[in-house]
Every structure is written in C-alpha cells, then in structure tokens.
Scaffold this motif. Structure first.
Motif, PDB file in Angstrom:
ATOM      1  N   GLN A  47     -72.888  33.022   1.168  1.00  0.00           N
ATOM      2  CA  GLN A  47     -73.754  34.045   1.756  1.00  0.00           C
ATOM      3  C   GLN A  47     -73.220  34.523   3.095  1.00  0.00           C
ATOM      4  OE1 GLN A  47     -77.333  31.685   1.607  1.00  0.00           O
ATOM      5  NE2 GLN A  47     -78.118  32.777  -0.180  1.00  0.00           N
ATOM      6  N   ASN A  48     -72.447  33.669   3.765  1.00  0.00           N
ATOM      7  CA  ASN A  48     -71.851  34.033   5.052  1.00  0.00           C
ATOM      8  C   ASN A  48     -70.410  34.521   4.900  1.00  0.00           C
ATOM      9  OD1 ASN A  48     -74.030  33.544   6.858  1.00  0.00           O
ATOM     10  ND2 ASN A  48     -73.758  31.366   6.491  1.00  0.00           N
ATOM     11  N   ALA A  49     -70.068  34.957   3.701  1.00  0.00           N
ATOM     12  CA  ALA A  49     -68.808  35.629   3.390  1.00  0.00           C
ATOM     13  C   ALA A  49     -67.569  34.731   3.440  1.00  0.00           C
ATOM     14  CB  ALA A  49     -68.622  36.857   4.277  1.00  0.00           C
ATOM     15  N   MET A  50     -67.727  33.427   3.250  1.00  0.00           N
ATOM     16  CA  MET A  50     -66.541  32.579   3.143  1.00  0.00           C
ATOM     17  C   MET A  50     -65.849  32.917   1.821  1.00  0.00           C
ATOM     18  SD  MET A  50     -66.052  28.454   2.850  1.00  0.00           S
ATOM     19  CE  MET A  50     -65.908  27.980   4.552  1.00  0.00           C
ATOM     20  N   GLU A  51     -64.557  33.071   1.871  1.00  0.00           N
ATOM     21  CA  GLU A  51     -63.793  33.396   0.676  1.00  0.00           C
ATOM     22  C   GLU A  51     -63.694  32.183  -0.247  1.00  0.00           C
ATOM     23  OE1 GLU A  51     -62.725  36.450  -0.127  1.00  0.00           O
ATOM     24  OE2 GLU A  51     -63.647  37.169   1.726  1.00  0.00           O
ATOM     25  N   LYS A  52     -63.649  32.452  -1.552  1.00  0.00           N
ATOM     26  CA  LYS A  52     -63.595  31.380  -2.549  1.00  0.00           C
ATOM     27  C   LYS A  52     -62.353  30.518  -2.365  1.00  0.00           C
ATOM     28  CE  LYS A  52     -63.721  30.421  -7.491  1.00  0.00           C
ATOM     29  NZ  LYS A  52     -63.788  30.978  -8.848  1.00  0.00           N
ATOM     30  N   ASP A  53     -61.214  31.122  -2.051  1.00  0.00           N
ATOM     31  CA  ASP A  53     -59.983  30.328  -1.902  1.00  0.00           C
ATOM     32  C   ASP A  53     -60.093  29.335  -0.748  1.00  0.00           C
ATOM     33  OD1 ASP A  53     -59.886  32.484  -0.084  1.00  0.00           O
ATOM     34  OD2 ASP A  53     -57.696  32.521  -0.090  1.00  0.00           O
ATOM     35  N   LYS A  54     -60.822  29.696   0.300  1.00  0.00           N
ATOM     36  CA  LYS A  54     -61.045  28.762   1.417  1.00  0.00           C
ATOM     37  C   LYS A  54     -61.935  27.603   0.984  1.00  0.00           C
ATOM     38  CE  LYS A  54     -58.844  30.774   4.796  1.00  0.00           C
ATOM     39  NZ  LYS A  54     -57.691  30.181   5.426  1.00  0.00           N
ATOM     40  N   ALA A  55     -62.958  27.909   0.195  1.00  0.00           N
ATOM     41  CA  ALA A  55     -63.851  26.863  -0.309  1.00  0.00           C
ATOM     42  C   ALA A  55     -63.077  25.904  -1.217  1.00  0.00           C
ATOM     43  CB  ALA A  55     -65.023  27.491  -1.058  1.00  0.00           C
ATOM     44  N   ILE A  56     -62.233  26.448  -2.070  1.00  0.00           N
ATOM     45  CA  ILE A  56     -61.423  25.610  -2.970  1.00  0.00           C
ATOM     46  C   ILE A  56     -60.441  24.762  -2.174  1.00  0.00           C
ATOM     47  CG2 ILE A  56     -59.621  25.691  -4.748  1.00  0.00           C
ATOM     48  CD1 ILE A  56     -61.141  28.120  -5.916  1.00  0.00           C
ATOM     49  N   GLU A  57     -59.824  25.362  -1.170  1.00  0.00           N
ATOM     50  CA  GLU A  57     -58.885  24.620  -0.318  1.00  0.00           C
ATOM     51  C   GLU A  57     -59.588  23.418   0.324  1.00  0.00           C
ATOM     52  OE1 GLU A  57     -56.718  25.437   3.944  1.00  0.00           O
ATOM     53  OE2 GLU A  57     -56.827  27.111   2.534  1.00  0.00           O
ATOM     54  N   HIS A  58     -60.785  23.642   0.816  1.00  0.00           N
ATOM     55  CA  HIS A  58     -61.561  22.558   1.435  1.00  0.00           C
ATOM     56  C   HIS A  58     -61.933  21.497   0.400  1.00  0.00           C
ATOM     57  CE1 HIS A  58     -64.060  20.701   4.471  1.00  0.00           C
ATOM     58  NE2 HIS A  58     -65.070  20.690   3.607  1.00  0.00           N
ATOM     59  N   ALA A  59     -62.364  21.927  -0.773  1.00  0.00           N
ATOM     60  CA  ALA A  59     -62.771  20.991  -1.828  1.00  0.00           C
ATOM     61  C   ALA A  59     -61.599  20.138  -2.307  1.00  0.00           C
ATOM     62  CB  ALA A  59     -63.375  21.755  -3.000  1.00  0.00           C
ATOM     63  N   ASN A  60     -60.434  20.703  -2.341  1.00  0.00           N
ATOM     64  CA  ASN A  60     -59.264  19.957  -2.813  1.00  0.00           C
ATOM     65  C   ASN A  60     -58.866  18.827  -1.871  1.00  0.00           C
ATOM     66  OD1 ASN A  60     -58.728  21.058  -5.361  1.00  0.00           O
ATOM     67  ND2 ASN A  60     -57.804  22.866  -4.437  1.00  0.00           N
ATOM     68  N   LYS A  61     -59.440  18.784  -0.694  1.00  0.00           N
ATOM     69  CA  LYS A  61     -59.172  17.696   0.251  1.00  0.00           C
ATOM     70  C   LYS A  61     -60.026  16.460  -0.039  1.00  0.00           C
ATOM     71  CE  LYS A  61     -57.873  20.857   3.934  1.00  0.00           C
ATOM     72  NZ  LYS A  61     -58.255  21.405   5.240  1.00  0.00           N
ATOM     73  N   ILE A  62     -60.983  16.572  -0.957  1.00  0.00           N
ATOM     74  CA  ILE A  62     -61.864  15.453  -1.299  1.00  0.00           C
ATOM     75  C   ILE A  62     -61.059  14.443  -2.110  1.00  0.00           C
ATOM     76  CG2 ILE A  62     -63.934  14.772  -2.560  1.00  0.00           C
ATOM     77  CD1 ILE A  62     -65.007  17.632  -1.993  1.00  0.00           C
ATOM     78  N   ASP A  63     -61.071  13.192  -1.677  1.00  0.00           N
ATOM     79  CA  ASP A  63     -60.283  12.154  -2.337  1.00  0.00           C
ATOM     80  C   ASP A  63     -60.857  11.718  -3.681  1.00  0.00           C
ATOM     81  OD1 ASP A  63     -58.408  12.050  -0.264  1.00  0.00           O
ATOM     82  OD2 ASP A  63     -59.574  10.555   0.850  1.00  0.00           O
ATOM     83  N   ASP A  64     -62.164  11.601  -3.778  1.00  0.00           N
ATOM     84  CA  ASP A  64     -62.796  11.086  -4.984  1.00  0.00           C
ATOM     85  C   ASP A  64     -62.753  12.137  -6.108  1.00  0.00           C
ATOM     86  OD1 ASP A  64     -64.600   9.025  -6.325  1.00  0.00           O
ATOM     87  OD2 ASP A  64     -65.803  10.867  -6.453  1.00  0.00           O
ATOM     88  N   ASP A  65     -62.192  11.754  -7.261  1.00  0.00           N
ATOM     89  CA  ASP A  65     -62.045  12.685  -8.382  1.00  0.00           C
ATOM     90  C   ASP A  65     -63.381  13.208  -8.904  1.00  0.00           C
ATOM     91  OD1 ASP A  65     -59.273  12.488  -8.341  1.00  0.00           O
ATOM     92  OD2 ASP A  65     -59.225  10.879  -9.837  1.00  0.00           O
ATOM     93  N   THR A  66     -64.365  12.337  -9.049  1.00  0.00           N
ATOM     94  CA  THR A  66     -65.670  12.744  -9.564  1.00  0.00           C
ATOM     95  C   THR A  66     -66.315  13.771  -8.637  1.00  0.00           C
ATOM     96  OG1 THR A  66     -65.979  10.584 -10.605  1.00  0.00           O
ATOM     97  CG2 THR A  66     -67.964  11.911 -10.257  1.00  0.00           C
ATOM     98  N   THR A  67     -66.303  13.487  -7.362  1.00  0.00           N
ATOM     99  CA  THR A  67     -66.918  14.394  -6.386  1.00  0.00           C
ATOM    100  C   THR A  67     -66.164  15.721  -6.340  1.00  0.00           C
ATOM    101  OG1 THR A  67     -67.648  12.485  -5.100  1.00  0.00           O
ATOM    102  CG2 THR A  67     -67.653  14.624  -3.981  1.00  0.00           C
ATOM    103  N   ARG A  68     -64.839  15.659  -6.330  1.00  0.00           N
ATOM    104  CA  ARG A  68     -64.034  16.885  -6.284  1.00  0.00           C
ATOM    105  C   ARG A  68     -64.326  17.749  -7.516  1.00  0.00           C
ATOM    106  NH1 ARG A  68     -59.597  14.772  -5.260  1.00  0.00           N
ATOM    107  NH2 ARG A  68     -58.881  14.497  -7.393  1.00  0.00           N
ATOM    108  N   THR A  69     -64.451  17.121  -8.691  1.00  0.00           N
ATOM    109  CA  THR A  69     -64.745  17.859  -9.917  1.00  0.00           C
ATOM    110  C   THR A  69     -66.108  18.537  -9.824  1.00  0.00           C
ATOM    111  OG1 THR A  69     -63.381  16.359 -11.215  1.00  0.00           O
ATOM    112  CG2 THR A  69     -65.015  17.645 -12.424  1.00  0.00           C
ATOM    113  N   PHE A  70     -67.118  17.802  -9.355  1.00  0.00           N
ATOM    114  CA  PHE A  70     -68.444  18.402  -9.170  1.00  0.00           C
ATOM    115  C   PHE A  70     -68.360  19.595  -8.221  1.00  0.00           C
ATOM    116  CE2 PHE A  70     -70.845  14.434 -10.492  1.00  0.00           C
ATOM    117  CZ  PHE A  70     -71.608  15.049 -11.466  1.00  0.00           C
TER     118      PHE A  70
END
Length: 119
Positions: A47-70
C-alpha cells in the motif's frame, strides 16, 4: 494488615509461577499468528508503494525454508491484487490478509516447528 501483606505476596508468587510449556499445536498457532502479522506488514508495504522485487529480495534473506516459502507465497498473492482493491479501505485490506494467511497457515500440515523470529 499482616494478612493483607501475606495475601499480596502470595498473589505475586502465583503470578510469577512458570508457565506450562506450549503444546506443538499451540506453538504452530503462535507461528501462524506471526505469519499472518507478516502478511499484514507485506500489505502495508504494498500500500506504501514498495516494489515487489524489493519485497522478494527481503524475503529471500530469511534462513528458514518453511517461513521463506510462506512469505514468498504471501508476496505473490498480495502483489497480484489490484491496487484499487487494496487502497479502497487500507485497514480492512490489511486485516483481511492477516486473518486469511493465519488460517491458511494453521490448515497447513507440518511435521516440525520452523526456526523463526516472530513478526
């Protein structure tokens, strides 16, 4: 007066007693509440105009596979929603995804608890 002091002390001790360990189901529900809170945050970012690629980049830093997949699944679903829909009632949109993804997570079969930090 002494009775009141003793009673107050007893109430304080009961309040400080150790909590019973959570059952695996209670642990999973707590994890899923955290996933739902993450969904709400992802919606807020969208809603605050964050780009999807930035969100994905941040999510890919999550170590846990289950959490990253969610989280990656949540990102895909939230960014697929029309902007008009998510901005019509911003608070309702956030609450809707929080509840939806909490329930999806609870319904997901699991064998073990993910290693995660609460959101």
């Amino acid at each position: 007066m002494k009775k009141l002091l003793v009673l107050s002390f007893m109430v304080a001790l009961v309040g400080c007693a150790e909590k019973k360990p959570l059952t695996p189901e209670e642990q999973w529900q707590g994890y899923c509440r955290s996933v739902g809170n993450a969904a709400r945050t992802i919606m807020l970012d969208r809603q605050n105009a964050m780009e999807k690629d930035k969100a994905i980049e941040h999510a890919n830093k999550i170590d846990d596979d289950t959490t990253r997949t969610f989280i990656l699944g949540i990102i895909d679903e939230i960014y697929a929603l029309p902007k008009e829909e998510i901005n019509q009632d911003v608070a309702a949109a956030r609450e809707k995804v929080r509840a939806e993804f909490t329930q999806k997570c609870i319904a997901t079969p699991h064998d073990e608890m993910p290693d995660y930090k609460p959101f």
